[in-house]
Motif scaffolding. Structure first.
Motif, mmCIF file in Angstrom:
data_model
loop_
_atom_site.group_PDB
_atom_site.id
_atom_site.type_symbol
_atom_site.label_atom_id
_atom_site.label_comp_id
_atom_site.label_asym_id
_atom_site.label_seq_id
_atom_site.Cartn_x
_atom_site.Cartn_y
_atom_site.Cartn_z
ATOM 1 N N ARG A 183 0.812 -1.218 0.000
ATOM 2 C CA ARG A 183 0.000 0.000 0.000
ATOM 3 C C ARG A 183 0.843 1.266 0.000
ATOM 4 N N ARG A 184 2.142 1.122 0.092
ATOM 5 C CA ARG A 184 3.003 2.301 0.108
ATOM 6 C C ARG A 184 2.938 3.009 -1.245
ATOM 7 N N PRO A 185 2.811 4.330 -1.263
ATOM 8 C CA PRO A 185 2.745 5.044 -2.544
ATOM 9 C C PRO A 185 4.067 4.972 -3.297
ATOM 10 N N ILE A 186 3.992 5.030 -4.614
ATOM 11 C CA ILE A 186 5.199 5.015 -5.432
ATOM 12 C C ILE A 186 6.066 6.226 -5.114
ATOM 13 N N ALA A 187 5.446 7.373 -4.952
ATOM 14 C CA ALA A 187 6.176 8.584 -4.559
ATOM 15 C C ALA A 187 5.420 9.249 -3.420
ATOM 16 N N SER A 188 6.145 9.689 -2.419
ATOM 17 C CA SER A 188 5.534 10.433 -1.319
ATOM 18 C C SER A 188 6.519 11.490 -0.856
ATOM 19 N N SER A 189 6.016 12.460 -0.121
ATOM 20 C CA SER A 189 6.882 13.517 0.388
ATOM 21 C C SER A 189 7.189 13.273 1.854
ATOM 22 N N CYS A 190 8.368 13.700 2.257
ATOM 23 C CA CYS A 190 8.805 13.570 3.643
ATOM 24 C C CYS A 190 9.464 14.889 4.020
ATOM 25 N N LEU A 191 9.002 15.506 5.088
ATOM 26 C CA LEU A 191 9.541 16.799 5.484
ATOM 27 C C LEU A 191 10.941 16.622 6.061
ATOM 28 N N ASP A 192 11.919 17.252 5.409
ATOM 29 C CA ASP A 192 13.314 17.094 5.803
ATOM 30 C C ASP A 192 13.601 17.879 7.073
ATOM 31 N N TRP A 193 14.165 17.205 8.047
ATOM 32 C CA TRP A 193 14.395 17.784 9.366
ATOM 33 C C TRP A 193 15.383 18.943 9.322
ATOM 34 N N THR A 194 16.407 18.851 8.479
ATOM 35 C CA THR A 194 17.425 19.894 8.440
ATOM 36 C C THR A 194 17.172 20.940 7.370
ATOM 37 N N GLY A 252 10.211 10.463 -0.895
ATOM 38 C CA GLY A 252 10.163 9.194 -0.179
ATOM 39 C C GLY A 252 9.384 8.186 -1.004
ATOM 40 N N GLY A 253 8.669 7.295 -0.347
ATOM 41 C CA GLY A 253 7.882 6.303 -1.061
ATOM 42 C C GLY A 253 8.741 5.220 -1.686
ATOM 43 N N VAL A 254 8.105 4.410 -2.527
ATOM 44 C CA VAL A 254 8.815 3.307 -3.183
ATOM 45 C C VAL A 254 9.951 3.838 -4.046
ATOM 46 N N ALA A 255 9.690 4.899 -4.814
ATOM 47 C CA ALA A 255 10.723 5.440 -5.700
ATOM 48 C C ALA A 255 11.933 5.920 -4.908
ATOM 49 N N GLY A 256 11.693 6.656 -3.819
ATOM 50 C CA GLY A 256 12.801 7.140 -3.010
ATOM 51 C C GLY A 256 13.593 6.009 -2.378
ATOM 52 N N ALA A 257 12.876 4.997 -1.876
ATOM 53 C CA ALA A 257 13.544 3.867 -1.230
ATOM 54 C C ALA A 257 14.347 3.041 -2.226
ATOM 55 N N ARG A 258 13.761 2.781 -3.399
ATOM 56 C CA ARG A 258 14.452 1.951 -4.390
ATOM 57 C C ARG A 258 15.654 2.681 -4.991
ATOM 58 N N LEU A 259 15.551 4.000 -5.166
ATOM 59 C CA LEU A 259 16.693 4.767 -5.669
ATOM 60 C C LEU A 259 17.840 4.726 -4.666
ATOM 61 N N CYS A 260 17.525 4.866 -3.396
ATOM 62 C CA CYS A 260 18.545 4.807 -2.350
ATOM 63 C C CYS A 260 19.183 3.421 -2.298
ATOM 64 N N ALA A 261 18.353 2.377 -2.371
ATOM 65 C CA ALA A 261 18.874 1.008 -2.333
ATOM 66 C C ALA A 261 19.780 0.736 -3.530
ATOM 67 N N LEU A 262 19.381 1.233 -4.704
ATOM 68 C CA LEU A 262 20.193 1.056 -5.908
ATOM 69 C C LEU A 262 21.548 1.742 -5.750
ATOM 70 N N ALA A 263 21.524 2.972 -5.230
ATOM 71 C CA ALA A 263 22.761 3.731 -5.061
ATOM 72 C C ALA A 263 23.707 3.042 -4.074
ATOM 73 N N LEU A 264 23.161 2.481 -3.010
ATOM 74 C CA LEU A 264 23.989 1.751 -2.049
ATOM 75 C C LEU A 264 24.564 0.489 -2.677
ATOM 76 N N ARG A 265 23.733 -0.218 -3.434
ATOM 77 C CA ARG A 265 24.170 -1.480 -4.040
ATOM 78 C C ARG A 265 25.262 -1.264 -5.084
ATOM 79 N N LEU A 266 25.147 -0.181 -5.855
ATOM 80 C CA LEU A 266 26.115 0.085 -6.917
ATOM 81 C C LEU A 266 27.323 0.884 -6.440
ATOM 82 N N GLY A 267 27.328 1.244 -5.160
ATOM 83 C CA GLY A 267 28.462 1.983 -4.627
ATOM 84 C C GLY A 267 28.463 3.454 -4.987
ATOM 85 N N TRP A 268 27.299 4.002 -5.348
ATOM 86 C CA TRP A 268 27.209 5.438 -5.624
ATOM 87 C C TRP A 268 27.242 6.233 -4.324
#
Length: 219
Positions: A152-163, A170-186
């Motif tokens: 049920r998580r949205p593909i894209a969502s907003s998250c208020l940045d603390w700093t 956020g959302g699926v797109a934000g999570a998958r982009l982050c996971a991809l970057a970690l996996r590929l060493g970006w």
């Protein structure tokens, strides 16, 4: 979220770390007894849970599902133009302000640089609720960001940045982009683990090619 102080406490807790009642009182500018009263209501509602470390007690958001709900409520309740006045000002230690994870997606100056670049290129709609455009979905496919998801998580969502006091992706797109970057060493975790990230030389090249980002945007 209807009470200003309680909303500020929730937004501070969204960063993912655990806080003491005294710390939350200081950043929201209220008496410790007032902060404790608000925390009691949040604990009773199941929004927060307590953790003990020796004689000290801390509170944190109950789980990622609750955090996403608070994110969603905050994105509607606090427009970008008013966010700087609604969120407690906390000066985080570097490198947290530069690049970090917020649960499972990018945050800090780097997270905002990614979000802004996607919006400027017509990949992401950021007025109201965040939404990937058709071009954004095509961009994700080319970049290797897998958007397949049955929950049920949205593909894209907003998250208020603390700093940054603005909304990042956020959302699926934000999570998958982050996971991809970690996996590929970006990006890589800073020494000692935690949420702080370092954008590697490979990441600077990749995000430069994909979104036109330059290191000065997060350093």
């Amino acid at each position: 979220m209807a009470d200003e102080t309680r909303a500020a406490i929730c937004l501070a807790l969204l960063e993912g770390r655990a806080w003491s009642a005294g710390e939350l009182a200081r950043i929201t500018g209220v008496a410790p007894s007032t902060a404790s009263g608000h925390l009691a209501r949040l604990l009773e509602a199941g929004i927060c849970v307590t953790e003990r470390q020796g004689r000290h007690s801390f509170v944190r958001i109950a789980d990622t599902g609750t955090a996403r709900l608070v994110d969603l409520l905050a994105s509607h309740a606090i427009p970008d133009r008013d966010a700087a006045h609604a969120v407690p000002v906390v000066d985080p230690p570097d490198p947290l302000a530069g690049a970090r994870t917020c649960y499972d997606h990018f945050a800090g100056r780097f997270g905002m640089a990614v979000t802004d670049a996607m919006a400027e290129r017509g990949l992401l709609r950021t007025e109201g609720m965040f939404e990937l455009t058709d071009a954004g979905r095509e961009w994700c496919a080319r970049a290797g960001v897998d958007l397949a998801y049955r929950g049920r998580r949205p593909i894209a969502s907003s998250c208020l940045d603390w700093t940054e006091r603005r909304r990042h992706l956020g959302g699926v797109a934000g999570a998958r982009l982050c996971a991809l970057a970690l996996r590929l060493g970006w990006v890589a975790r800073e020494e000692g683990g935690g949420r702080a990230l370092r954008v590697t030389a490979a990441g600077e090249r990749a995000f430069g090619e994909l979104l036109g980002l330059t290191p000065d945007l997060w350093h």
